[in-house]
Enzyme design. Structure first.
Site, PDB file in Angstrom:
ATOM      1  N   SER A  86       0.183  -1.840  -0.322  1.00 32.85           N
ATOM      2  CA  SER A  86      -0.011  -0.239   0.075  1.00 32.85           C
ATOM      3  C   SER A  86       0.654   1.198   0.183  1.00 32.85           C
ATOM      4  O   SER A  86       1.854   0.897  -0.314  1.00 32.85           O
ATOM      5  CB  SER A  86      -1.088  -0.289   1.359  1.00 32.85           C
ATOM      6  OG  SER A  86      -1.965   0.716   1.513  1.00 32.85           O
ATOM      7  N   LYS A 123      -4.182   9.421  -8.143  1.00 31.98           N
ATOM      8  CA  LYS A 123      -3.870   7.979  -7.601  1.00 31.98           C
ATOM      9  C   LYS A 123      -5.258   7.684  -8.259  1.00 31.98           C
ATOM     10  O   LYS A 123      -6.541   8.421  -7.691  1.00 31.98           O
ATOM     11  CB  LYS A 123      -4.087   8.889  -6.065  1.00 31.98           C
ATOM     12  CG  LYS A 123      -4.475   6.734  -4.819  1.00 31.98           C
ATOM     13  CD  LYS A 123      -4.167   7.223  -3.757  1.00 31.98           C
ATOM     14  CE  LYS A 123      -4.045   5.555  -2.849  1.00 31.98           C
ATOM     15  NZ  LYS A 123      -5.025   5.316  -2.833  1.00 31.98           N
TER      16      LYS A 123
HETATM   17  S1  IVH Z   1       1.539   2.093  -6.451  1.00 35.54           S
HETATM   18  C1  IVH Z   1       3.898  -0.472  -4.123  1.00 35.54           C
HETATM   19  N1  IVH Z   1       0.202   3.764  -7.437  1.00 35.54           N
HETATM   20  O1  IVH Z   1      -3.499   2.896  -4.447  1.00 35.54           O
HETATM   21  C2  IVH Z   1       3.066   0.411  -4.456  1.00 35.54           C
HETATM   22  N2  IVH Z   1      -1.580   3.040  -6.694  1.00 35.54           N
HETATM   23  O2  IVH Z   1      -2.745   3.022  -1.972  1.00 35.54           O
HETATM   24  C3  IVH Z   1       1.884   0.344  -5.409  1.00 35.54           C
HETATM   25  N3  IVH Z   1      -3.312   3.447  -6.252  1.00 35.54           N
HETATM   26  O3  IVH Z   1      -3.176   0.014  -3.694  1.00 35.54           O
HETATM   27  C4  IVH Z   1       0.957   1.183  -5.520  1.00 35.54           C
HETATM   28  N4  IVH Z   1      -3.179   4.612  -7.851  1.00 35.54           N
HETATM   29  O4  IVH Z   1      -4.814   0.190  -4.932  1.00 35.54           O
HETATM   30  C5  IVH Z   1      -0.392   3.245  -7.387  1.00 35.54           C
HETATM   31  N5  IVH Z   1      -1.376   4.973  -9.462  1.00 35.54           N
HETATM   32  C6  IVH Z   1      -0.483   4.326  -8.668  1.00 35.54           C
HETATM   33  C7  IVH Z   1      -1.767   4.239  -8.363  1.00 35.54           C
HETATM   34  C8  IVH Z   1      -1.954   3.675  -6.806  1.00 35.54           C
HETATM   35  C9  IVH Z   1      -4.057   4.040  -7.385  1.00 35.54           C
HETATM   36  C10 IVH Z   1      -3.250   2.888  -5.078  1.00 35.54           C
HETATM   37  C11 IVH Z   1      -3.589   1.391  -5.686  1.00 35.54           C
HETATM   38  C12 IVH Z   1      -2.493   1.225  -3.572  1.00 35.54           C
HETATM   39  C13 IVH Z   1      -3.659   1.646  -3.358  1.00 35.54           C
HETATM   40  C14 IVH Z   1      -2.411   2.779  -2.464  1.00 35.54           C
END
Ligand code: IVH
Length: 701
Positions: free
Chosen positions: A92, A128
């Site tokens: 996360s 995000k």
């Molecule tokens: S990177 C190790 N990039 O947000 C990190 N996550 O709160 C991997 N999410 O589990 C996540 N947009 O479901 C990343 N552009 C983005 C994202 C994103 C949505 C979600 C994803 C993650 C959660 C974390």
């Protein structure tokens, strides 16, 4: 920042109670969200809960454990689908709520990597996406399975459902792709598709989905893939898991390759070289938010260089190299109907605002914290006022300010009680011994004479991470305490004998809500707990600054209750005190609190009584197959291949304890150039001293 300030004002005991409460609340919300696709609170409210628990753990790291929501991602699979264990965990993200948090994030990266002020730190920024994440495993260009995130370690096998998405190919186009590549990203539903779906739901007499994310989650987790196929889901790729060969050496490059593989990638992703540039992208994306056609709830920043990502690694559930900058949450105004005073385990008097119910960020709020006396005075908050409350960055809603302070018929300023509302003892604000500063918290001086304190301590004693006695929950302890059947913890273990001897009238088995069977079960589970692990026992005592993690450290260090007690009762002895302070993770506050606790005759009696009833088991060494597991390591001198933070994090991840000073307990001193007194001391004590390179050999790198 308000949330952090609130946490600053909590005593350890209050923080511990708050932590436990938050953990329970979050677990419930995680289940509602991940397993039932039916969240009960808004995202902002959820983030607020998380942020609060994170702030507590930042200040009291002893509360972090495997059960903490910060160590978990989502909820365990629901059992509806087959399970897939992620080859690389799906983690996360930590959160940033303001510009300062973003600057801190970049600063942390610099510090961790030992970069100078002038080194360029490139960071990507991208929306995000508010959907649910999925991992797609391709082997030799073919999709072998696709999974939801689940609890981060194991997800649900939703391969067939994912294959119904136009954005997800069954085979990759011809190209030079790694043999194994796990593509990760977000499954989401557009606003237009969401509206159309809800229209169809209404026509079919079915319930509408609350928001696009729930609709996406509900649609992806249909048992019948044909149902999913009728739901217009989309996918953005933004990350990867297991790969047999690197995709690129930068985040930008890797995402571009995901795009070449045929996956949609977000067009708003940008690469920045300063905090200002990141914030400009944030504001730009925020401005475009309403017109994007899909929900986003913030901007994600990621260190661009993948070798840096590798070095930065992870803390608990989230990478050090990425963070989510969330959009702000909502406020609302309502009337402050009354101010109640609650008394906590350490006697802290906390004012609580009782409000005319109001919806904030999708949740009905009836109570808010007023923190303490100073806060009420500073904001001049009076009963009858109309106040602005907010749930941003704070689990317990906060009263932000009064809106109608100039109305003519306003009531008198609130008079904070100087006596405990529960036991009537004086409630005082102490002066800090060192700084002379007046404590913000007013505390009841009644100690265990105060029913509220005794009750809270007993509740803590039987709580899940302490004695965890089945059938003896908060309600029962409260009832026993109120009746005087349990006046101190040891009384729990004499209940059965007293009941059998007829000393409890009417006998427990004849009371409402008990009966023979349940009282039999209760006694059995109390008997079960007569043997207790040292760490649990220490935590159960509820000594200030000795929470779960600190208790575990003490248990590991001293090994047995008699040894620990001997040390704690002899903290006036300089060597004993220095030894305790030498334990990495043990600070002055804990040692002071222990000293105070063990100096108090009444507490020693409470302990004697417990000793008479219990078998306190010695602590076991943690099994870990790394060569440095359980060893105590000290780093000194200028390290060249890693920063001190990196070194420490690495050693801890291998199960080693990192200490700040060399003592008889040190197993290894890792000394870089310029090592001074520590190297000398290590030599005197015969402690093995390693160069940085030798250390890397030892840990197999
Ligand atoms: S990177 C190790 N990039 O947000 C990190 N996550 O709160 C991997 N999410 O589990 C996540 N947009 O479901 C990343 N552009 C983005 C994202 C994103 C949505 C979600 C994803 C993650 C959660 C974390």
């Amino acid at each position: 920042m308000s949330a952090l300030k609130d946490v600053d004002q909590l005593s350890e005991a209050e923080a511990s109670a708050e932590h436990a409460r938050l953990a329970r609340e979050l677990a419930g919300h995680d289940r509602a969200y991940y397993q039932n696709d039916a969240p009960k609170i808004s995202d902002a409210a959820y983030d607020a809960l998380r942020r609060k628990i994170e702030a507590i753990e930042a200040r009291f790291p002893q509360f972090v454990d495997l059960f903490s929501p910060t160590q978990r991602v989502g909820a365990a699979p629901s059992g509806k689908f087959g399970e897939i264990r992620h080859a690389v965990p799906m983690l996360s993200l930590g959160n940033a709520f303001n510009d300062e948090d973003v600057a801190d994030f970049v600063g942390r990266i610099r510090r961790f990597l030992g970069l100078g002020e002038d080194a360029v730190v490139a960071i990507t920024a991208e929306p995000k996406i508010d959907g649910l994440s999925a991992s797609l495993r391709y082997e030799k260009g073919r999709l072998v399975h696709g999974a939801t995130r689940g609890d981060g370690q194991t997800g649900e096998d939703v391969t067939q459902n994912l294959l119904t998405l136009d954005d997800i190919p069954q085979t990759l186009p011809a190209g030079d792709w790694p043999d194994v590549v796990e593509v990760r990203g977000e499954v989401y539903m557009s606003h237009a598709d969401f509206a159309a779906l809800n229209q169809r739901q209404a026509e079919a007499g079915k319930d509408a989905y609350k928001n696009p994310r729930n609709a996406a989650a509900g649609s992806l987790r249909q048992i019948d893939p044909k149902m999913t196929a009728q739901r217009p889901l989309r996918f953005f790729a933004y990350a990867w898991g297991d790969v047999s060969a690197p995709l690129s050496d930068t985040q930008m490059g890797a995402v571009a390759r995901l795009g070449e593989m045929g996956f949609p990638i977000n067009p708003l992703m940008a690469r920045c070289e300063s905090v200002e540039a990141l914030l400009a992208v944030y504001r730009d994306i925020e401005a475009q938010r309403a017109g994007l056609g899909y929900d986003i709830d913030g901007v994600v920043y990621k260190a661009d260089r993948l070798d840096w990502q590798e070095r930065l690694g992870f803390v608990a559930r989230a990478p050090r190299w990425a963070i989510a900058h969330k959009f702000p949450a909502e406020q609302a105004s309502t009337v402050l109907e009354a101010i109640d005073i609650q008394v906590g385990r350490t006697g802290a008097l906390t004012p609580v605002a009782r409000l005319t119910p109001v919806t904030v960020g999708g949740v009905v709020v009836t109570n808010a914290t007023l923190h303490n006396q100073d806060e009420i005075e500073r904001k001049d908050i009076r009963i009858g006022d109309t106040v602005v409350i907010q749930r941003a960055g704070d689990v317990i809603p906060q009263v932000v300010r009064v809106v109608d302070a100039d109305r003519p018929d306003r009531g008198a300023p609130f008079e904070f009680p100087t006596d405990c509302p529960v036991c009537g003892s004086q409630a005082l604000r102490e002066h800090d011994a060192k700084t002379g500063k007046l404590d913000a918290i007013r505390r009841c001086t009644g100690g265990l004479v105060c029913g509220a304190q005794l009750k809270e301590r007993l509740k803590h004693f039987v709580s899940r991470k302490a004695f965890d006695i089945e059938g003896l929950g908060t309600k029962q302890v409260e009832a026993f305490q109120e009746e005087g059947l349990v006046r101190e913890p040891a009384d729990i273990f004499t209940l059965k004998a007293r009941n059998a001897a007829g000393a409890i009238v009417p006998p427990l088995q004849e009371r409402d809500g008990f009966g023979e069977t349940s009282i039999g079960n209760l006694f059995a589970s109390i008997e079960d707990r007569r043997a207790i692990a040292l760490a649990r026992f220490l935590n159960a005592l509820g000594i200030r600054h000795v929470g779960e993690n600190t208790a575990a450290l003490f248990a590991r260090t001293y090994g047995s209750w008699p040894l620990f007690r001997a040390a704690a009762e002899n903290l006036a002895d300089e060597t004993v005190r220095a030894d305790m302070l030498g334990i990495d993770g043990i600070g002055n506050a804990a040692v002071e609190a222990l000293d105070q606790y063990f100096t108090e005759a009444h507490n020693r009696e409470v302990l004697d009584h417990l000793e008479a009833e219990l078998t306190i088991e010695d602590a076991e060494a943690v099994a870990n197959d790394s060569p440095v597991a359980g060893k105590t390591v000290v780093f000194t001198g200028a390290l060249e291949r890693m920063t001190r933070d990196e070194a420490k994090a690495k050693a801890q991840s291998l199960g080693a304890k990192v200490a700040g000073s060399v003592s008889g307990k040190t197993d290894y001193l890792v000394a870089g150039p310029g090592a001074g007194s520590k190297a000398k001391k290590a030599a005197e004590l015969g402690v093995t001293t390693l160069t940085e390179d030798e250390w890397f050999v030892l840990i197999g790198e």
